[in-house]
Write an enzyme that holds these catalytic residues in place. Sequence first.
Site, PDB file in Angstrom:
ATOM      1  N   ASP A  67      43.856  43.521  45.426  1.00  0.00           N
ATOM      2  CA  ASP A  67      42.621  43.730  44.610  1.00  0.00           C
ATOM      3  C   ASP A  67      42.316  45.124  45.170  1.00  0.00           C
ATOM      4  O   ASP A  67      42.427  45.754  46.045  1.00  0.00           O
ATOM      5  CB  ASP A  67      41.741  42.585  44.605  1.00  0.00           C
ATOM      6  CG  ASP A  67      41.356  42.240  45.953  1.00  0.00           C
ATOM      7  OD1 ASP A  67      41.920  42.659  47.095  1.00  0.00           O
ATOM      8  OD2 ASP A  67      41.028  40.873  45.977  1.00  0.00           O
ATOM      9  N   ASN A 136      32.850  30.830  48.031  1.00  0.00           N
ATOM     10  CA  ASN A 136      32.853  30.074  46.570  1.00  0.00           C
ATOM     11  C   ASN A 136      34.136  29.768  46.061  1.00  0.00           C
ATOM     12  O   ASN A 136      34.161  29.376  44.854  1.00  0.00           O
ATOM     13  CB  ASN A 136      32.024  31.163  45.723  1.00  0.00           C
ATOM     14  CG  ASN A 136      32.588  32.548  45.460  1.00  0.00           C
ATOM     15  OD1 ASN A 136      34.020  32.581  45.870  1.00  0.00           O
ATOM     16  ND2 ASN A 136      32.145  33.268  44.854  1.00  0.00           N
ATOM     17  N   HIS A 138      36.768  31.784  45.581  1.00  0.00           N
ATOM     18  CA  HIS A 138      37.298  32.632  45.134  1.00  0.00           C
ATOM     19  C   HIS A 138      38.837  33.176  45.828  1.00  0.00           C
ATOM     20  O   HIS A 138      39.026  33.099  46.863  1.00  0.00           O
ATOM     21  CB  HIS A 138      36.784  34.086  44.705  1.00  0.00           C
ATOM     22  CG  HIS A 138      36.303  34.996  45.796  1.00  0.00           C
ATOM     23  ND1 HIS A 138      35.400  35.649  46.042  1.00  0.00           N
ATOM     24  CD2 HIS A 138      37.220  35.387  46.936  1.00  0.00           C
ATOM     25  CE1 HIS A 138      35.281  36.535  47.255  1.00  0.00           C
ATOM     26  NE2 HIS A 138      36.220  36.181  47.826  1.00  0.00           N
ATOM     27  N   GLU A 143      36.413  35.169  40.697  1.00  0.00           N
ATOM     28  CA  GLU A 143      35.248  34.643  41.187  1.00  0.00           C
ATOM     29  C   GLU A 143      35.174  33.303  40.043  1.00  0.00           C
ATOM     30  O   GLU A 143      36.069  33.099  39.371  1.00  0.00           O
ATOM     31  CB  GLU A 143      34.018  35.375  40.724  1.00  0.00           C
ATOM     32  CG  GLU A 143      34.154  36.660  41.517  1.00  0.00           C
ATOM     33  CD  GLU A 143      33.612  36.418  43.039  1.00  0.00           C
ATOM     34  OE1 GLU A 143      33.672  35.348  43.496  1.00  0.00           O
ATOM     35  OE2 GLU A 143      33.094  37.582  43.593  1.00  0.00           O
TER      36      GLU A 143
HETATM   37  C1  F6R Z   1      40.319  40.588  49.636  1.00  0.00           C
HETATM   38  C2  F6R Z   1      40.293  39.296  48.850  1.00  0.00           C
HETATM   39  C3  F6R Z   1      39.398  38.369  49.137  1.00  0.00           C
HETATM   40  C4  F6R Z   1      39.036  37.845  50.473  1.00  0.00           C
HETATM   41  C5  F6R Z   1      38.108  36.633  50.781  1.00  0.00           C
HETATM   42  C6  F6R Z   1      37.988  36.253  52.146  1.00  0.00           C
HETATM   43  O1  F6R Z   1      41.363  41.363  49.338  1.00  0.00           O
HETATM   44  O2  F6R Z   1      40.980  39.328  47.936  1.00  0.00           O
HETATM   45  O3  F6R Z   1      39.676  37.221  48.044  1.00  0.00           O
HETATM   46  O4  F6R Z   1      40.566  37.231  50.929  1.00  0.00           O
HETATM   47  O5  F6R Z   1      37.013  37.301  50.086  1.00  0.00           O
HETATM   48  O6  F6R Z   1      37.585  37.209  52.895  1.00  0.00           O
HETATM   49  P1  F6R Z   1      37.544  37.337  54.535  1.00  0.00           P
HETATM   50  O7  F6R Z   1      38.872  37.252  54.798  1.00  0.00           O
HETATM   51  O8  F6R Z   1      36.849  38.601  54.674  1.00  0.00           O
HETATM   52  O9  F6R Z   1      36.822  36.001  54.983  1.00  0.00           O
END
Ligand code: F6R
Length: 269
Positions: A67, A136, A138, A143
């Site tokens: 992303d 959440n 995702h 989301e």
């Molecule tokens: C990042 C992404 C997000 C993260 C998620 C967890 O490229 O796609 O889905 O993997 O928000 O983030 P962390 O690892 O910082 O807790």
Amino acid sequence: MEIIIKEDYDQICEEAVTIIHQTWKKKNDLVLGLPTGRTPLGVYNRLIELNQNQEIDFSRVVAFSLDEYLGLNKDHPQSFAYYMEKNFYRHINIKKENIFRLEGTPKDVDRHCQEYEEKIKSQGGLDVLILGIGRNGHIGFNEPSSSLSSRTRVKTLAEETVEVNSRFFENKDEVPRFCLTMGIGTIMESKMIILLASGEDKSEAVQKSMEGPVTASVPASILQLHPQAKIIIDQKAASRLIRRDYYQWVYRNKERVSDFLERKKTISD
Ligand code: F6R
């Protein structure tokens, strides 16, 4: 879906790297899908070490970003392109032409997303996609309420994601509100998915995703339908799982299962 519970963050990274390394040994031109964030850093550091010790060679490996924030160009310190370069690509022998990114400032967003999908296909699809998980539920930036068959596209970040990610920016208002992300349909086409989660703050999302119903309200729950999803989590992230003992029991017996099947095969041969 295989749920692997390890003691702590270091051990989940170790486990993920072992799987990636073994998969690379079978296919040196591995096509990877890679996330940013706090969680995968330990995996990148270990892969860098393996590369520097010449135990893994990235010269034929292809990498796709999962992303990107919309509106940030690749030199912005908070862009995912910058993160990947700083934390991984610049330290390994991956070829520039084998790195594919979602652009934060594409001229034509829809076309860019469409072309990204085509590039993934032209590389034979993703072999291994690494994922983190949001509090959440995702995955990527899909989301809650994202279509379970969505493709790469623009998404609006949830307010709680903006809140959580504001730690990387001067203040909350600077966090982009929009992003580009591989869709859930795109993610599900990866041949193998490794989802990593560490810490108590992920335990609720982990429990709902792995033991709750498959629902767009918890995007990671779709992984229950993937034949090669490995959910690698530490004790804290696993703390709310109802069947935690069973997953650990299965994991402890894993080698015995292969021995057992191997012995049976030898006898019948
Ligand atoms: C990042 C992404 C997000 C993260 C998620 C967890 O490229 O796609 O889905 O993997 O928000 O983030 P962390 O690892 O910082 O807790």
